[in-house]
Motif scaffolding. Structure first.
Motif, PDB file in Angstrom:
ATOM      1  N   HIS A   1      -1.890   1.163  -4.717  1.00 31.53           N
ATOM      2  CA  HIS A   1      -2.070   0.105  -4.963  1.00 31.53           C
ATOM      3  C   HIS A   1      -2.679  -1.118  -6.128  1.00 31.53           C
ATOM      4  CE1 HIS A   1      -3.049  -4.236  -1.929  1.00 31.53           C
ATOM      5  NE2 HIS A   1      -3.633  -3.915  -2.071  1.00 31.53           N
TER       6      HIS A   1
ATOM      7  N   ILE B   1       1.525   5.563   0.027  1.00 34.95           N
ATOM      8  CA  ILE B   1       0.259   6.639  -0.563  1.00 34.95           C
ATOM      9  C   ILE B   1       1.804   7.736  -0.613  1.00 34.95           C
ATOM     10  CG2 ILE B   1      -0.678   8.456   1.642  1.00 34.95           C
ATOM     11  CD1 ILE B   1      -0.096   5.981   3.751  1.00 34.95           C
TER      12      ILE B   1
ATOM     13  N   LEU C   1      -8.241   7.602   3.707  1.00 31.43           N
ATOM     14  CA  LEU C   1      -6.972   7.274   3.898  1.00 31.43           C
ATOM     15  C   LEU C   1      -6.902   5.819   5.373  1.00 31.43           C
ATOM     16  CD1 LEU C   1      -3.885   6.800   3.177  1.00 31.43           C
ATOM     17  CD2 LEU C   1      -3.308   8.827   4.512  1.00 31.43           C
TER      18      LEU C   1
ATOM     19  N   TYR D   1      -3.747   7.686  -2.722  1.00 30.05           N
ATOM     20  CA  TYR D   1      -3.281   6.292  -2.458  1.00 30.05           C
ATOM     21  C   TYR D   1      -2.913   4.895  -3.486  1.00 30.05           C
ATOM     22  CZ  TYR D   1      -4.742   1.516  -0.156  1.00 30.05           C
ATOM     23  OH  TYR D   1      -4.570   0.765   0.115  1.00 30.05           O
TER      24      TYR D   1
ATOM     25  N   LYS E   1       0.920  -1.906   0.162  1.00 31.76           N
ATOM     26  CA  LYS E   1      -0.285   0.057   0.002  1.00 31.76           C
ATOM     27  C   LYS E   1       1.000   0.873   0.199  1.00 31.76           C
ATOM     28  CE  LYS E   1      -3.785  -2.162   2.811  1.00 31.76           C
ATOM     29  NZ  LYS E   1      -4.626  -1.980   3.320  1.00 31.76           N
TER      30      LYS E   1
END
Length: 257
Positions: A232, A219, A244, A230, A217
């Protein structure tokens, strides 16, 4: 020998092979390589049917040759996953057994999530650029070695200090693994996707690149706009602070797509 005439050892051999393939699939299913892995599994199944079940000699021999040379191709295709797999074996005592069970050590707690969210909120307000990679199922040894070791407890003020504009580690990525900040200033693989919006810069492209290759993941806090994004599973999107928090807590159902 037909399928019905197979001995007990042959059956055990097939079952062990199937188990190994399934466990390998579980390790790779959250990475971009899983599509290639599925293709390999389909080819192996076809080879078994052709060579063992129907005993088609000519086609079986051709597929045997492909299997022999295919090992080299697999090593090239899955070099990142193989490196991570071997790295997890060498992590320490009982690490080999941990490969074949769920890695709960990577499930960060709510208190850790709040520290990350608070840091991102503050950096967003100050327009301080940041790039944070959170380990999930697979080890990130190939990423952490490119930066400087930190090995500290997850803390909002520490995260903000690392990404402060005058910090020497500001431009790299921070890696969070096993509920700790493992390293900072790390170099990530860059995505070559043409679908990335033009307003997203190099940090976003790096975040997308690592999410395409590994189960992480990621950020991103934009230095130009302060917006939080974000990444992923090879996808990236802008999110609010609340979104988030939900995404890091694996409460995606609560987040509007």
């Amino acid at each position: 020998m037909t399928f019905l005439q197979m001995g007990m050892m042959d059956v055990i051999d097939i079952l062990l092979g199937a188990t190994l393939l399934y466990q390998t699939y579980k390790l790779m299913r959250k990475t971009q390589a899983y599509k290639l892995f599925i293709g390999v599994i389909i080819f192996i199944l076809m080879w078994v049917v052709v060579s063992i079940v129907f005993r088609m000699r000519l086609l079986g021999e051709v597929m045997n040759q492909v299997m022999n040379f295919g090992v080299i191709a697999l090593i090239i295709l899955f070099q990142e996953e193989i490196r991570s797999f071997i790295g997890r074996i060498g992590e320490g005592r009982d690490s080999f057994l941990r490969i074949f069970r769920k890695n709960d050590d990577n499930n960060i707690e709510d208190s850790d999530i709040m520290q990350i969210v608070v840091a991102c909120k503050n950096m967003s307000r100050e327009k301080c650029g940041a790039l944070i990679v959170i380990e999930q199922g697979m080890g990130l040894q190939s990423i952490t070695v490119t930066g400087d070791e930190v090995d500290a407890k997850i803390n909002a003020r520490l995260i903000e200090n690392i990404f402060f504009k005058n910090s020497p580690l500001h431009d790299g990525a921070m890696v969070i693994s096993k509920r700790r900040i493992k390293s900072a200033g790390c170099i990530l693989p860059v995505s070559h996707s043409m679908e990335l919006p033009k307003h997203m810069g190099l940090r976003h492209r790096a975040a997308l690149g690592v999410s395409e290759k590994l189960d992480v993941k990621t950020i991103i806090v934009s230095e130009e706009t302060g917006n939080i994004s974000y990444a992923h599973n090879g996808e990236i999107k802008s999110v609010s602070v609340k979104e988030l928090e939900l995404l890091l807590s694996d409460k995606q159902d609560s987040v509007e797509n």
